[in-house]
Design a protein around this motif. Sequence first.
Motif, PDB file in Angstrom:
ATOM      1  N   GLU A   1       0.838  -1.211   0.000  1.00  0.00           N
ATOM      2  CA  GLU A   1       0.000   0.000   0.000  1.00  0.00           C
ATOM      3  C   GLU A   1       0.870   1.257   0.000  1.00  0.00           C
ATOM      4  OE1 GLU A   1      -0.217  -2.607   1.935  1.00  0.00           O
ATOM      5  OE2 GLU A   1      -2.274  -3.364   1.872  1.00  0.00           O
ATOM      6  N   GLY A   2       2.051   1.130   0.600  1.00  0.00           N
ATOM      7  CA  GLY A   2       2.972   2.267   0.647  1.00  0.00           C
ATOM      8  C   GLY A   2       3.431   2.696  -0.743  1.00  0.00           C
ATOM      9  N   LEU A   3       3.470   1.736  -1.687  1.00  0.00           N
ATOM     10  CA  LEU A   3       3.843   2.101  -3.060  1.00  0.00           C
ATOM     11  C   LEU A   3       2.754   2.978  -3.682  1.00  0.00           C
ATOM     12  CD1 LEU A   3       5.352  -1.240  -4.464  1.00  0.00           C
ATOM     13  CD2 LEU A   3       6.549   0.737  -3.511  1.00  0.00           C
TER      14      LEU A   3
ATOM     15  N   LEU B   1       3.262   1.967  12.725  1.00  0.00           N
ATOM     16  CA  LEU B   1       2.863   1.429  11.421  1.00  0.00           C
ATOM     17  C   LEU B   1       1.370   1.182  11.340  1.00  0.00           C
ATOM     18  CD1 LEU B   1       5.639  -1.292  10.891  1.00  0.00           C
ATOM     19  CD2 LEU B   1       5.648   1.100  10.137  1.00  0.00           C
ATOM     20  N   PHE B   2       0.827   1.384  10.158  1.00  0.00           N
ATOM     21  CA  PHE B   2      -0.569   1.021   9.910  1.00  0.00           C
ATOM     22  C   PHE B   2      -0.648  -0.489   9.675  1.00  0.00           C
ATOM     23  CE2 PHE B   2      -4.369   0.645   7.219  1.00  0.00           C
ATOM     24  CZ  PHE B   2      -5.291   1.225   8.074  1.00  0.00           C
ATOM     25  N   HIS B   3       0.234  -0.976   8.786  1.00  0.00           N
ATOM     26  CA  HIS B   3       0.262  -2.419   8.497  1.00  0.00           C
ATOM     27  C   HIS B   3       1.267  -3.032   9.459  1.00  0.00           C
ATOM     28  CE1 HIS B   3      -2.133  -1.513   4.997  1.00  0.00           C
ATOM     29  NE2 HIS B   3      -1.284  -0.549   4.738  1.00  0.00           N
ATOM     30  N   ARG B   4       0.842  -3.202  10.682  1.00  0.00           N
ATOM     31  CA  ARG B   4       1.781  -3.509  11.750  1.00  0.00           C
ATOM     32  C   ARG B   4       1.888  -5.006  12.014  1.00  0.00           C
ATOM     33  NH1 ARG B   4       2.819  -0.807  17.275  1.00  0.00           N
ATOM     34  NH2 ARG B   4       3.450  -2.583  18.507  1.00  0.00           N
TER      35      ARG B   4
HETATM   36  O1  PTJ Z   1       4.296   1.706   6.674  1.00  0.00           O
HETATM   37  P1  PTJ Z   1       2.855   1.651   7.093  1.00  0.00           P
HETATM   38  O2  PTJ Z   1       2.363   0.259   7.319  1.00  0.00           O
HETATM   39  O3  PTJ Z   1       2.536   2.525   8.283  1.00  0.00           O
HETATM   40  O4  PTJ Z   1       1.961   2.223   5.858  1.00  0.00           O
HETATM   41  C1  PTJ Z   1       1.960   3.565   5.584  1.00  0.00           C
HETATM   42  C2  PTJ Z   1       1.033   3.978   4.400  1.00  0.00           C
HETATM   43  C3  PTJ Z   1       1.872   4.717   3.360  1.00  0.00           C
HETATM   44  C4  PTJ Z   1       0.393   2.778   3.754  1.00  0.00           C
HETATM   45  C5  PTJ Z   1      -0.057   4.893   4.943  1.00  0.00           C
HETATM   46  O5  PTJ Z   1       0.485   5.897   5.746  1.00  0.00           O
HETATM   47  C6  PTJ Z   1      -0.979   5.495   3.892  1.00  0.00           C
HETATM   48  O6  PTJ Z   1      -1.849   4.828   3.388  1.00  0.00           O
HETATM   49  O7  PTJ Z   1      -0.789   6.781   3.591  1.00  0.00           O
HETATM   50  P2  PTJ Z   1      -1.795   7.607   2.656  1.00  0.00           P
HETATM   51  O8  PTJ Z   1      -3.146   7.681   3.265  1.00  0.00           O
HETATM   52  O9  PTJ Z   1      -1.707   7.151   1.231  1.00  0.00           O
HETATM   53  O10 PTJ Z   1      -1.162   9.046   2.781  1.00  0.00           O
HETATM   54  C7  PTJ Z   1       0.122   9.330   2.361  1.00  0.00           C
HETATM   55  C8  PTJ Z   1       0.175  10.819   2.014  1.00  0.00           C
HETATM   56  O11 PTJ Z   1       1.536  11.182   1.887  1.00  0.00           O
HETATM   57  C9  PTJ Z   1      -0.503  11.167   0.688  1.00  0.00           C
HETATM   58  O12 PTJ Z   1      -1.316  12.327   0.862  1.00  0.00           O
HETATM   59  C10 PTJ Z   1       0.639  11.477  -0.274  1.00  0.00           C
HETATM   60  O13 PTJ Z   1       0.313  12.520  -1.156  1.00  0.00           O
HETATM   61  C11 PTJ Z   1       1.730  11.919   0.692  1.00  0.00           C
HETATM   62  N1  PTJ Z   1       3.091  11.585   0.244  1.00  0.00           N
HETATM   63  C12 PTJ Z   1       3.510  10.473  -0.401  1.00  0.00           C
HETATM   64  N2  PTJ Z   1       4.846  10.509  -0.605  1.00  0.00           N
HETATM   65  C13 PTJ Z   1       5.284  11.669  -0.065  1.00  0.00           C
HETATM   66  C14 PTJ Z   1       4.171  12.365   0.491  1.00  0.00           C
HETATM   67  N3  PTJ Z   1       4.303  13.541   1.127  1.00  0.00           N
HETATM   68  C15 PTJ Z   1       5.560  14.062   1.240  1.00  0.00           C
HETATM   69  N4  PTJ Z   1       6.665  13.457   0.744  1.00  0.00           N
HETATM   70  C16 PTJ Z   1       6.579  12.263   0.089  1.00  0.00           C
HETATM   71  N5  PTJ Z   1       7.682  11.652  -0.376  1.00  0.00           N
END
Ligand code: PTJ
Length: 239
Positions: free
Chosen positions: A30-32, A101-104
Amino acid sequence: MIPKNHPRYHSLRVRESLAAAARSGLVSLEGLAAHGRGEAFDYLIGERTTASAAEAERLAAQLILSAVRPVFSVNGNCAALAADEIAIFQKRTGVAVEVNLFHRTEERMQQVADHLAAHGVEVLMGECERLVPLAHDRGLCLPEGIGSADLILVALEDGDRCEALRKMGRVVIAIDLNPLSRTARLATLPIIDELTRTLPAITEACGTEMAGDLHTLAASIDNQKFLADALREMRERLA
Ligand code: PTJ
């Protein structure tokens, strides 16, 4: 192999390293997707730090210097993208770093902590408790970390924890390229800039900014202004 003269070399290298981090489990799949969303907003803002974001970064330095117990909450994406920047930031500010972490899973918590430690970050570890009222695992945190922090720096995450932390009276700085996100809208101070540009900027500002009273400073911040500035910059580029 990405040729060095490719016009999107840096961006492609970052993608490549995040894909490798996802394969190893450091970054969630999901982080991707979250990274892709960030890339899109970075494109819209011109892949640069705007004057408004630079002002937010200086304010962030003031808030961090004013806090008694500042904590940086780090997830898989933050660790994979910016472990070196986090180490330098921590050395300059003395901020505590906690993995959340969300996916902990316990294995992934350790993996993220080990990755940070390998880059020189001192990571708080211990027994987590559900101290933030959330149904999912982001509610779990350390009593001596996020549990008792007066300021929490969050980056690249969704808005429900930010909302819960604000309701608990905490000052929240959010690094998020999306000015429409709940995190950005609910934070005390949203920084609409890319993580690896933001951390060095705050670190540098910590050398020049002054501490004050945390809550007086926080109350003087106009969150809406930073969101509106970012949206205006994006609209201008689209026009
Ligand atoms: O590692 P985990 O298990 O805690 O998972 C974390 C994720 C990334 C899955 C979780 O935090 C998530 O789902 O995030 P969201 O809701 O997609 O929100 C991420 C936000 O960060 C989005 O609004 C993106 O636009 C923003 N974003 C992404 N990459 C960057 C960023 N903002 C600043 N710098 C970046 N490199």
